[in-house]
Design an enzyme around this catalytic site. Structure first.
Site, PDB file in Angstrom:
ATOM      1  N   TYR A  83       0.835  -1.210   0.000  1.00 49.21           N
ATOM      2  CA  TYR A  83       0.000   0.000   0.000  1.00 49.21           C
ATOM      3  C   TYR A  83       0.869   1.259   0.000  1.00 49.21           C
ATOM      4  O   TYR A  83       0.526   2.274  -0.585  1.00 49.21           O
ATOM      5  CB  TYR A  83      -0.982  -0.012   1.176  1.00 49.21           C
ATOM      6  CG  TYR A  83      -2.215  -0.820   0.856  1.00 49.21           C
ATOM      7  CD1 TYR A  83      -2.451  -2.057   1.446  1.00 49.21           C
ATOM      8  CD2 TYR A  83      -3.144  -0.369  -0.101  1.00 49.21           C
ATOM      9  CE1 TYR A  83      -3.570  -2.808   1.125  1.00 49.21           C
ATOM     10  CE2 TYR A  83      -4.264  -1.111  -0.435  1.00 49.21           C
ATOM     11  CZ  TYR A  83      -4.472  -2.336   0.176  1.00 49.21           C
ATOM     12  OH  TYR A  83      -5.583  -3.080  -0.169  1.00 49.21           O
ATOM     13  N   ARG A  86       1.698   1.789  -3.551  1.00 49.97           N
ATOM     14  CA  ARG A  86       0.528   2.253  -4.327  1.00 49.97           C
ATOM     15  C   ARG A  86       0.213   3.698  -4.005  1.00 49.97           C
ATOM     16  O   ARG A  86      -0.056   4.512  -4.876  1.00 49.97           O
ATOM     17  CB  ARG A  86      -0.699   1.359  -4.041  1.00 49.97           C
ATOM     18  CG  ARG A  86      -0.577  -0.007  -4.676  1.00 49.97           C
ATOM     19  CD  ARG A  86      -1.928  -0.700  -4.735  1.00 49.97           C
ATOM     20  NE  ARG A  86      -2.817  -0.037  -5.673  1.00 49.97           N
ATOM     21  CZ  ARG A  86      -4.154  -0.141  -5.618  1.00 49.97           C
ATOM     22  NH1 ARG A  86      -4.716  -0.830  -4.659  1.00 49.97           N
ATOM     23  NH2 ARG A  86      -4.913   0.468  -6.504  1.00 49.97           N
ATOM     24  N   GLN A 117     -14.793   3.116  -8.556  1.00 48.96           N
ATOM     25  CA  GLN A 117     -14.267   1.966  -7.819  1.00 48.96           C
ATOM     26  C   GLN A 117     -12.814   2.233  -7.423  1.00 48.96           C
ATOM     27  O   GLN A 117     -12.206   1.443  -6.705  1.00 48.96           O
ATOM     28  CB  GLN A 117     -14.323   0.697  -8.670  1.00 48.96           C
ATOM     29  CG  GLN A 117     -15.725   0.311  -9.116  1.00 48.96           C
ATOM     30  CD  GLN A 117     -15.709  -0.839 -10.101  1.00 48.96           C
ATOM     31  OE1 GLN A 117     -15.536  -1.994  -9.724  1.00 48.96           O
ATOM     32  NE2 GLN A 117     -15.872  -0.518 -11.355  1.00 48.96           N
ATOM     33  N   ASN A 118     -12.269   3.331  -7.916  1.00 50.75           N
ATOM     34  CA  ASN A 118     -10.846   3.612  -7.718  1.00 50.75           C
ATOM     35  C   ASN A 118     -10.600   4.269  -6.364  1.00 50.75           C
ATOM     36  O   ASN A 118     -11.453   4.992  -5.847  1.00 50.75           O
ATOM     37  CB  ASN A 118     -10.327   4.513  -8.844  1.00 50.75           C
ATOM     38  CG  ASN A 118     -10.539   3.886 -10.215  1.00 50.75           C
ATOM     39  OD1 ASN A 118     -10.750   2.680 -10.305  1.00 50.75           O
ATOM     40  ND2 ASN A 118     -10.526   4.690 -11.269  1.00 50.75           N
ATOM     41  N   ASP A 120      -7.535   5.877  -5.857  1.00 49.84           N
ATOM     42  CA  ASP A 120      -6.300   6.658  -6.047  1.00 49.84           C
ATOM     43  C   ASP A 120      -6.474   8.172  -5.905  1.00 49.84           C
ATOM     44  O   ASP A 120      -5.498   8.909  -5.907  1.00 49.84           O
ATOM     45  CB  ASP A 120      -5.680   6.327  -7.432  1.00 49.84           C
ATOM     46  CG  ASP A 120      -6.686   6.525  -8.581  1.00 49.84           C
ATOM     47  OD1 ASP A 120      -6.641   5.728  -9.534  1.00 49.84           O
ATOM     48  OD2 ASP A 120      -7.528   7.454  -8.497  1.00 49.84           O
ATOM     49  N   HIS A 135     -15.237   1.938  -3.264  1.00 55.87           N
ATOM     50  CA  HIS A 135     -14.268   0.984  -2.683  1.00 55.87           C
ATOM     51  C   HIS A 135     -13.325   1.672  -1.711  1.00 55.87           C
ATOM     52  O   HIS A 135     -12.214   1.205  -1.487  1.00 55.87           O
ATOM     53  CB  HIS A 135     -13.476   0.284  -3.809  1.00 55.87           C
ATOM     54  CG  HIS A 135     -14.339  -0.626  -4.627  1.00 55.87           C
ATOM     55  ND1 HIS A 135     -13.901  -1.306  -5.723  1.00 55.87           N
ATOM     56  CD2 HIS A 135     -15.645  -0.964  -4.502  1.00 55.87           C
ATOM     57  CE1 HIS A 135     -14.897  -2.019  -6.244  1.00 55.87           C
ATOM     58  NE2 HIS A 135     -15.970  -1.821  -5.525  1.00 55.87           N
TER      59      HIS A 135
HETATM   60  N1  APR Z   1      -9.088   3.658 -20.798  1.00 53.56           N
HETATM   61  C1  APR Z   1     -10.255   3.007 -20.504  1.00 53.56           C
HETATM   62  N2  APR Z   1     -10.313   1.722 -20.072  1.00 53.56           N
HETATM   63  C2  APR Z   1      -9.136   1.071 -19.948  1.00 53.56           C
HETATM   64  C3  APR Z   1      -7.886   1.668 -20.230  1.00 53.56           C
HETATM   65  C4  APR Z   1      -7.899   3.016 -20.673  1.00 53.56           C
HETATM   66  N3  APR Z   1      -6.758   3.656 -20.979  1.00 53.56           N
HETATM   67  N4  APR Z   1      -6.904   0.745 -20.017  1.00 53.56           N
HETATM   68  C5  APR Z   1      -7.522  -0.377 -19.590  1.00 53.56           C
HETATM   69  N5  APR Z   1      -8.858  -0.196 -19.560  1.00 53.56           N
HETATM   70  C6  APR Z   1      -9.907  -1.139 -19.167  1.00 53.56           C
HETATM   71  C7  APR Z   1      -9.537  -2.601 -19.316  1.00 53.56           C
HETATM   72  O1  APR Z   1      -9.841  -3.051 -20.620  1.00 53.56           O
HETATM   73  C8  APR Z   1     -10.446  -3.241 -18.261  1.00 53.56           C
HETATM   74  O2  APR Z   1     -11.692  -3.597 -18.829  1.00 53.56           O
HETATM   75  O3  APR Z   1     -10.124  -0.949 -17.780  1.00 53.56           O
HETATM   76  C9  APR Z   1     -10.645  -2.139 -17.221  1.00 53.56           C
HETATM   77  C10 APR Z   1      -9.925  -2.403 -15.915  1.00 53.56           C
HETATM   78  O4  APR Z   1     -10.527  -3.541 -15.330  1.00 53.56           O
HETATM   79  P1  APR Z   1     -10.029  -4.027 -13.881  1.00 53.56           P
HETATM   80  O5  APR Z   1      -8.540  -4.034 -13.835  1.00 53.56           O
HETATM   81  O6  APR Z   1     -10.792  -5.275 -13.573  1.00 53.56           O
HETATM   82  O7  APR Z   1     -10.489  -2.852 -12.912  1.00 53.56           O
HETATM   83  P2  APR Z   1     -11.926  -2.615 -12.280  1.00 53.56           P
HETATM   84  O8  APR Z   1     -13.012  -3.017 -13.204  1.00 53.56           O
HETATM   85  O9  APR Z   1     -11.926  -1.216 -11.777  1.00 53.56           O
HETATM   86  O10 APR Z   1     -11.886  -3.623 -11.014  1.00 53.56           O
HETATM   87  C11 APR Z   1     -12.914  -3.522 -10.084  1.00 53.56           C
HETATM   88  O11 APR Z   1     -11.740  -5.088  -8.663  1.00 53.56           O
HETATM   89  O12 APR Z   1      -9.823  -5.864  -7.615  1.00 53.56           O
HETATM   90  C12 APR Z   1     -10.961  -5.098  -7.454  1.00 53.56           C
HETATM   91  O13 APR Z   1     -11.150  -3.363  -5.885  1.00 53.56           O
HETATM   92  C13 APR Z   1     -10.605  -3.665  -7.131  1.00 53.56           C
HETATM   93  O14 APR Z   1     -11.886  -1.678  -7.678  1.00 53.56           O
HETATM   94  C14 APR Z   1     -11.303  -2.858  -8.218  1.00 53.56           C
HETATM   95  C15 APR Z   1     -12.377  -3.822  -8.722  1.00 53.56           C
END
Ligand code: APR
Length: 264
Positions: A83, A86, A117-118, A120, A135
């Site tokens: 963390y 991050r 969900q972010n 950051d 989150h």
């Molecule tokens: N612009 C838009 N979308 C993008 C980009 C970009 N530049 N780069 C990647 N992506 C997309 C990917 O294709 C993917 O579908 O963003 C998505 C990221 O998906 P995840 O990594 O699964 O993130 P997220 O959906 O926010 O995850 C949800 O999972 O692990 C938990 O708590 C964590 O909040 C998180 C939750």
């Protein structure tokens, strides 16, 4: 160059097809109450890694080891190292043009609540208002045993000795929602209310695999409300009726959309 910085350069932004942008811009221009919902992909062009996909964090780390109460109790120093990295990355990184496009949209359309969900804090860093953090966030930490002592700010001195401890002696945990935990009730019920009342939803940068955030656009669609998805990859949302899926990155297409809607 750190791994995070590599990610921000690995995204290709292809030229946009005018038709889809114009169609999305018309939908935004005509909408009265837009709700935006973002995931980790929104942060990627600022250099924050996503969780899933080729370069995702969960390919390198086990989520249950790093983002669960059991993981923190088992190896608190490892989890706090993670963390700390991050948080440091998020503090050093800057919002990309897509965040500022969302600010322009809020100014142009009035305050659009933004659900994320972010954790950051990049939306707030860019000046996006009314951010609903489903989150949690990396700004504060609290006692893992919920002793009642108020939460502490996650600033540099907290990390001098890992793992950081509460004044009661227990270890602290970051105020992010860990796997298996409930989401913050107020944030979640407001998110559901917004999905149930908006007349357009924009879903940006999420793989649509984590509930309940993934249910929000489905609630809107069931009401006959259109959804604009921004994601360079296909997701379970992309092919649903009522979804206009823009296969582009957030940092490249959001400024295009704002220009098409407001001419700026
Ligand atoms: N612009 C838009 N979308 C993008 C980009 C970009 N530049 N780069 C990647 N992506 C997309 C990917 O294709 C993917 O579908 O963003 C998505 C990221 O998906 P995840 O990594 O699964 O993130 P997220 O959906 O926010 O995850 C949800 O999972 O692990 C938990 O708590 C964590 O909040 C998180 C939750």
């Amino acid at each position: 160059m750190s791994a995070e910085e590599d990610f921000s350069r690995s995204v290709v932004t292809e030229p946009h097809s005018g038709g889809l942008i114009a169609e999305a811009a018309d939908m935004i221009g005509a909408a009265g109450s837009i709700v935006v919902s973002t995931g980790a992909g929104m942060s990627r062009e600022s250099g924050v890694r996503t969780f899933r996909g080729e370069e995702g964090l969960w390919k390198e780390y086990r989520a249950e080891d790093l983002a669960s109460i059991e993981g923190i109790r088992k190896d608190p120093a490892l989890v706090w190292e993670w963390y700390r990295e991050r948080l440091k990355a998020c503090q050093e990184l800057e919002p990309h043009a897509g965040y500022y496009a969302l600010v322009s949209m809020q100014n142009g359309k009035g305050i659009l609540p933004l659900i994320t969900q972010n954790v950051d804090g990049l939306h707030q860093k860019a000046g996006v208002k009314d951010v609903i953090e489903l989150h949690g966030n990396l700004r504060t930490a609290s006692c893992i045993d919920s002793c009642g002592v108020s939460r502490v700010q996650m600033t540099g001195d907290l990390f001098e000795k890992l793992p950081p401890r509460c004044s009661c002696g227990s270890i602290l945990r970051p105020d992010v929602v860990l796997f298996g935990e409930q989401l913050p009730e107020q944030a979640l019920s407001r998110a559901f209310r917004l999905a149930d009342s908006c007349d357009l939803m924009m879903v940006i940068g999420t793989s649509m695999v984590v509930y309940p955030a993934s249910s929000l656009p489905l609630i809107a669609l069931r009401r006959g409300v259109k959804v604009i998805e921004i994601n360079p990859e296909e997701t379970p949302l992309s092919s649903l009726d009522g979804v206009l899926s823009l296969r582009y990155t957030a940092g490249s297409v959001l400024p295009e959309l704002v220009k098409a809607v407001y001419g700026v």
